[in-house]
Design a protein around this motif. Sequence first.
Motif, PDB file in Angstrom:
ATOM      1  N   VAL A 176       0.819  -1.110   0.045  1.00 48.23           N
ATOM      2  CA  VAL A 176       0.011  -0.072   0.118  1.00 48.23           C
ATOM      3  C   VAL A 176       0.889   1.434   0.004  1.00 48.23           C
ATOM      4  CG1 VAL A 176      -1.686   1.204   1.124  1.00 48.23           C
ATOM      5  CG2 VAL A 176      -2.141  -1.168   0.961  1.00 48.23           C
ATOM      6  N   LEU A 177       1.874   1.349   0.833  1.00 53.89           N
ATOM      7  CA  LEU A 177       2.753   2.326   1.009  1.00 53.89           C
ATOM      8  C   LEU A 177       3.621   2.555  -0.406  1.00 53.89           C
ATOM      9  CD1 LEU A 177       3.928   2.003   4.646  1.00 53.89           C
ATOM     10  CD2 LEU A 177       2.395   3.610   3.747  1.00 53.89           C
ATOM     11  N   SER A 178       3.885   1.589  -1.272  1.00 55.75           N
ATOM     12  CA  SER A 178       4.591   1.671  -2.393  1.00 55.75           C
ATOM     13  C   SER A 178       3.865   2.239  -3.426  1.00 55.75           C
ATOM     14  CB  SER A 178       5.069   0.202  -2.791  1.00 55.75           C
ATOM     15  OG  SER A 178       5.827  -0.433  -1.760  1.00 55.75           O
ATOM     16  N   VAL A 179       2.409   2.264  -3.459  1.00 50.83           N
ATOM     17  CA  VAL A 179       1.634   2.897  -4.657  1.00 50.83           C
ATOM     18  C   VAL A 179       2.448   4.280  -5.004  1.00 50.83           C
ATOM     19  CG1 VAL A 179      -0.562   3.535  -5.384  1.00 50.83           C
ATOM     20  CG2 VAL A 179      -0.511   1.466  -3.886  1.00 50.83           C
ATOM     21  N   PRO A 180       2.584   4.373  -6.240  1.00 50.94           N
ATOM     22  CA  PRO A 180       3.221   5.697  -6.671  1.00 50.94           C
ATOM     23  C   PRO A 180       2.231   6.792  -6.359  1.00 50.94           C
ATOM     24  CG  PRO A 180       3.554   4.093  -8.359  1.00 50.94           C
ATOM     25  CD  PRO A 180       2.519   3.425  -7.143  1.00 50.94           C
ATOM     26  N   ARG A 181       2.569   8.124  -6.028  1.00 48.05           N
ATOM     27  CA  ARG A 181       1.839   9.105  -5.855  1.00 48.05           C
ATOM     28  C   ARG A 181       1.342   9.528  -7.099  1.00 48.05           C
ATOM     29  NH1 ARG A 181       2.178  11.133  -0.670  1.00 48.05           N
ATOM     30  NH2 ARG A 181       1.118  13.088  -1.036  1.00 48.05           N
ATOM     31  N   GLY A 182       2.005   9.456  -8.190  1.00 45.10           N
ATOM     32  CA  GLY A 182       1.617   9.852  -9.485  1.00 45.10           C
ATOM     33  C   GLY A 182       0.137   9.052  -9.828  1.00 45.10           C
ATOM     34  N   LEU A 183      -0.092   8.053  -9.221  1.00 43.38           N
ATOM     35  CA  LEU A 183      -1.335   7.259  -9.714  1.00 43.38           C
ATOM     36  C   LEU A 183      -2.407   7.656  -8.754  1.00 43.38           C
ATOM     37  CD1 LEU A 183       0.018   3.460 -10.310  1.00 43.38           C
ATOM     38  CD2 LEU A 183      -0.680   5.568 -11.956  1.00 43.38           C
ATOM     39  N   VAL A 184      -1.845   7.954  -7.236  1.00 38.38           N
ATOM     40  CA  VAL A 184      -2.828   8.447  -6.414  1.00 38.38           C
ATOM     41  C   VAL A 184      -3.491   9.467  -6.553  1.00 38.38           C
ATOM     42  CG1 VAL A 184      -3.226   8.840  -4.032  1.00 38.38           C
ATOM     43  CG2 VAL A 184      -1.886   6.653  -4.483  1.00 38.38           C
ATOM     44  N   VAL A 185      -2.643  10.650  -7.007  1.00 41.56           N
ATOM     45  CA  VAL A 185      -2.972  12.020  -6.862  1.00 41.56           C
ATOM     46  C   VAL A 185      -4.138  12.270  -8.143  1.00 41.56           C
ATOM     47  CG1 VAL A 185      -2.354  14.508  -7.406  1.00 41.56           C
ATOM     48  CG2 VAL A 185      -1.058  12.956  -5.778  1.00 41.56           C
ATOM     49  N   PRO A 186      -3.830  11.732  -9.299  1.00 39.27           N
ATOM     50  CA  PRO A 186      -4.960  12.000 -10.452  1.00 39.27           C
ATOM     51  C   PRO A 186      -6.116  11.406 -10.122  1.00 39.27           C
ATOM     52  CG  PRO A 186      -2.865  11.600 -11.139  1.00 39.27           C
ATOM     53  CD  PRO A 186      -2.619  11.380  -9.715  1.00 39.27           C
ATOM     54  N   SER A 187      -6.098  10.072  -9.354  1.00 37.00           N
ATOM     55  CA  SER A 187      -7.355   9.433  -9.115  1.00 37.00           C
ATOM     56  C   SER A 187      -8.202  10.419  -8.237  1.00 37.00           C
ATOM     57  CB  SER A 187      -7.046   7.989  -8.623  1.00 37.00           C
ATOM     58  OG  SER A 187      -6.385   7.417  -9.476  1.00 37.00           O
TER      59      SER A 187
END
Length: 506
Positions: free
Chosen positions: A386-397
């Motif tokens: 979970v902590l390894s999910v790139p912020r580049g994917l989290v932020v746009p979602s």
Amino acid sequence: MSSDILLDGLAIVLQPHVLGIILLSAVYGLFVGAIPGLSATMATALLIPLTFYMDPVSAIAAIVATTAMAITAGDLPGVLLRIPGTPASAAYVEEAYALNLKGKAQLAMGIGIVFSAAGGLFGAIVLLVSAPLLARAALSFSSFEFFWLALLGLLTSALVSTDSPARGLFSLCLGLLISTVGLDVTSGQPRFTFGVIELYGGVSFIPTMIGMFAFAELLRGLSAAGKVPPVPERQTFWSNPFAGVWRAFKSYPLSFFRGSALGASIGALPGVGGDLAAWIAYGMSKRFSKTPEKFGTGHEEGLIEASSSNNAGLSSAWVPALVFGIPGDAVTAIAIGVLFMKGLNPGPQLFVDNPTMLAAVILTFAVANLLLVPIGYFAIKGAHYVLSVPRGLVVPSILVFCVVGSFAINNTAFDVGTMLAAGLVAYLMESNRFPIAPVILGLVLGPILERNFIMSMQIADGSLLGFFGRPLAAVLGVVVCGIVLMPLLRGILRRTRKRAADARAA
């Protein structure tokens, strides 16, 4: 509540679709709470558009499960990355990270999961017992008492939400000012609308909430994206995540009960919520510990007390929300807005009109906290991923959810603009250490405060003494006036002492 009402409420909660919503919401809360910088309040705000399609019990169950799991999961990045996932986790992040450095990361996370669940159950029992009793007493309240209670909640939130009361009061006044936009409650005349038709119904509550808690979080996350340290590699001890938790409880049983009781007491105060409880509980644990020198070096005692207070305060924060319609924290402010959308007005009359539904709502706290342990088991095992999910994917979602959720309220682009503007304002305010929670509470409680003030003035023929004419109203009024005057008197006393000291030195 009678046993028949509780059994009927339990039958509602145990329906497959309600349990499914609780489970899915808990998993969603786990993901959001474990990502540094994403708060439980933001997770709840993003959930609001989905509650349109749910019945009241399912909608509140989703909010409860999401918040409980998000706050608990906030301990995971604190243990592994030294980054608190939620404001409450910040109280003991150094202690948890110190345990990780000792090779006891699983123990730190296990304590967080188990004692958060146990504290949440304690708070649910407090809610179940105290809410009906308070509601029965509140049925005799008049507009005078409700005015003072609303004002007490607003002032308490403003004063404890930051180390600067002036900044808290500024945020509160901003929220109250926003709440006056729209048609006047008595004359029906438009106020501060500037000819914009969309503002005649007031500033839309839901887009404002999404903007201030979700979009503002994204702006803060983008500005701090480079500060997130790498996630540590998986280690072999993850096969038994709850090893040592029972031994820790046997060593410090008093810490659990003291933390739960403190969290339930502080969380029930209008406008305070559970975050402050974790800070006070950790401080109290160190104050009364037989080994205070161990705190900060990876000591289980403080973690047990602070973790217990987290979810205990979260549950008891619903006491003022359900009984008086006054939010205990930002999450319950969102929940009150959801109940209003469902045609239910929180308050003592709701306990008379629909006790079965309220019993079901309260029992969802117990179910959600019971699910924390099995879900927490998998959370600890999967924290690395979970902590390894790139912020580049989290932020746009999340940005997509913000825009879609705001637009879905009234199907207007104006609400999207409201969300963006509110998020920018919240980001600038927090960058300058102005708290956001008083703004939201002012927006929610502003109409209640204004309506009860006007009603009370009409009853008292314009005399302010009428606000002190009833015994309980007089007590509440004295308490509120004391809260307002205390900082002023303290400042005058401090200046007087300084002048006297300067005079003696001269």
